[in-house]
Design an enzyme around this catalytic site. Structure first.
Site, PDB file in Angstrom:
ATOM      1  N   HIS A  57       0.859  -1.183   0.000  1.00  0.00           N
ATOM      2  CA  HIS A  57       0.000   0.000   0.000  1.00  0.00           C
ATOM      3  C   HIS A  57       0.894   1.231   0.000  1.00  0.00           C
ATOM      4  CE1 HIS A  57      -3.346  -2.564   0.673  1.00  0.00           C
ATOM      5  NE2 HIS A  57      -3.082  -2.816   1.932  1.00  0.00           N
ATOM      6  N   CYS A 106       1.417 -10.570  -3.905  1.00  0.00           N
ATOM      7  CA  CYS A 106       0.473 -11.660  -3.653  1.00  0.00           C
ATOM      8  C   CYS A 106       1.078 -13.027  -3.959  1.00  0.00           C
ATOM      9  CB  CYS A 106      -0.823 -11.460  -4.439  1.00  0.00           C
ATOM     10  SG  CYS A 106      -1.690  -9.943  -3.977  1.00  0.00           S
TER      11      CYS A 106
END
Length: 361
Positions: free
Chosen positions: A83, A180
């Site tokens: 983020h 991920c």
């Protein structure tokens, strides 16, 4: 029809975001509020889901420190993700009704909200079944690239965590990780795909509209409850710098802080900063706007009480005399490590850090 209250919070420090999720979730379970969607941006941070592998952080601790990137473990699903500024993070706080209590359906609904948002900007996105998130390009295509991450948590059919949509994100920071855990495909942003920066407020507006539609809700726009200022008073520069800390009286919590206070009606943040410095220290000096505005929850109240705070700095001479106001019972000039260790809230520490990067008088 259910309501969905949308809060557009701007920058939120990551740990403050975790607290916001917890408080909004508890308030929703107790039916003190309806469903909510928190839209915000985090400073650079890596978050590890329950399935995360540490080896998917490829950067050294030294490199992360150099880039100003922190690492947090979370209870969401998924592996490691990033983020940062220019990325819209969404935390849907929903108590799913009986007819929607299906984890896979909920994830598909979140994907649909992102896909429809991107379509409004001329980008055709979709899901790739074997990989989480929202993608441009087809499964098996060498140009498949991820534009939105999804990592959700459900407990008692209450949803927390959510999604991250790359708008004007610094894509170089994704090189610090295997996003991920997927090594076979890349990462992209709306800015890269469209060839120009994209208005974050416009994207937030589109997300609010599409998520309201996807979850069959009536939209309500949320607001903050309180606006405040934080002012770091600094003398000297470099290793010799000292920061003024004020100790609140016992009935006000007894902790150390910078100069803080709330905006009075009709007052601008810079006016409030100057007034609070005068009232709490007896000093009448110019203040420097640090271009730091962030949101957080005040205390543990339910429903959460939202605060938007602006950061400022004041630089003073070494022989400056301080006169305490009634809210504090002691003050000290301390070195920077001591100041950062004593300050209990991330926003106060960030205000000090930014003040130290400003040139002195």
């Amino acid at each position: 029809m259910n309501t969905l209250t949308v809060f557009r919070l701007g920058r939120v420090e990551y740990e403050d975001g975790l607290k916001l999720m917890h408080l909004f979730g508890e308030a929703r379970l107790q039916e003190l509020i309806g469903d909510a969607l928190l839209l915000l941006e985090h400073p650079p941070v890596l978050t590890l889901g329950r399935a995360a592998k540490r080896e998917n952080i490829t950067a050294t601790d030294a490199r992360l420190a150099e880039e100003g990137v922190e690492v947090f473990d979370t209870n969401r699903g998924g592996d490691v993700t990033y983020h940062g500024p220019g990325q819209v993070v969404g935390y849907p706080i929903l108590l799913l009704p009986p007819e929607r209590r299906d984890v896979r359906r909920y994830v598909r609904d979140v994907e649909r909200g992102l896909i429809q948002t991107l379509a409004g900007f001329g980008l055709t996105a979709g899901a790739i079944p074997k990989w989480p998130g929202v993608w441009l390009g087809l499964e098996g295509s060498p140009d498949a690239r991820k534009i939105g991450a999804i990592g959700v948590h459900l407990s008692r059919w209450l949803t927390t965590h959510g999604f991250a949509l790359n708008v004007n994100t610094n894509l170089e920071h994704f090189q610090l990780i295997v996003p991920c855990g997927i090594r076979e495909a890349g990462v992209t942003s709306m800015q890269r795909e469209l060839g120009h920066p994209v208005s974050v407020p416009d994207v937030e507006e589109a997300l609010a509209r599409e998520f309201t539609q996807v979850f069959d809700a009536e939209r309500v726009d949320g607001t903050v409850d309180l606006r405040t200022v934080s002012v770091a008073v600094v003398q000297g520069q470099g290793p010799e710098a000292r920061v003024l800390l004020l100790r609140r009286t016992p009935e006000r919590g007894g902790f150390w802080q910078t100069v803080t206070g709330r905006l009075e009606p009709g007052e601008s943040p810079v006016e409030a900063a100057r007034r609070e410095v005068a009232e709490e220290t007896g000093l009448t000096l110019p203040v420097v706007d640090l271009a730091y505005r962030h949101a957080f929850a005040l205390g543990e109240a339910l429903p959460p009480k939202l605060v938007e705070e602006h950061g400022f700095a004041v630089h003073v001479a070494p022989d400056t005399q301080v006169r305490l106001g009634p809210e504090h019972d002691a003050f000290e000039w301390v070195d920077v490590p001591t100041a950062l260790a004593r300050l209990p809230f991330r926003g106060l520490r960030e205000t000090v850090a930014r003040a130290l990067n400003q040139p002195g008088p």
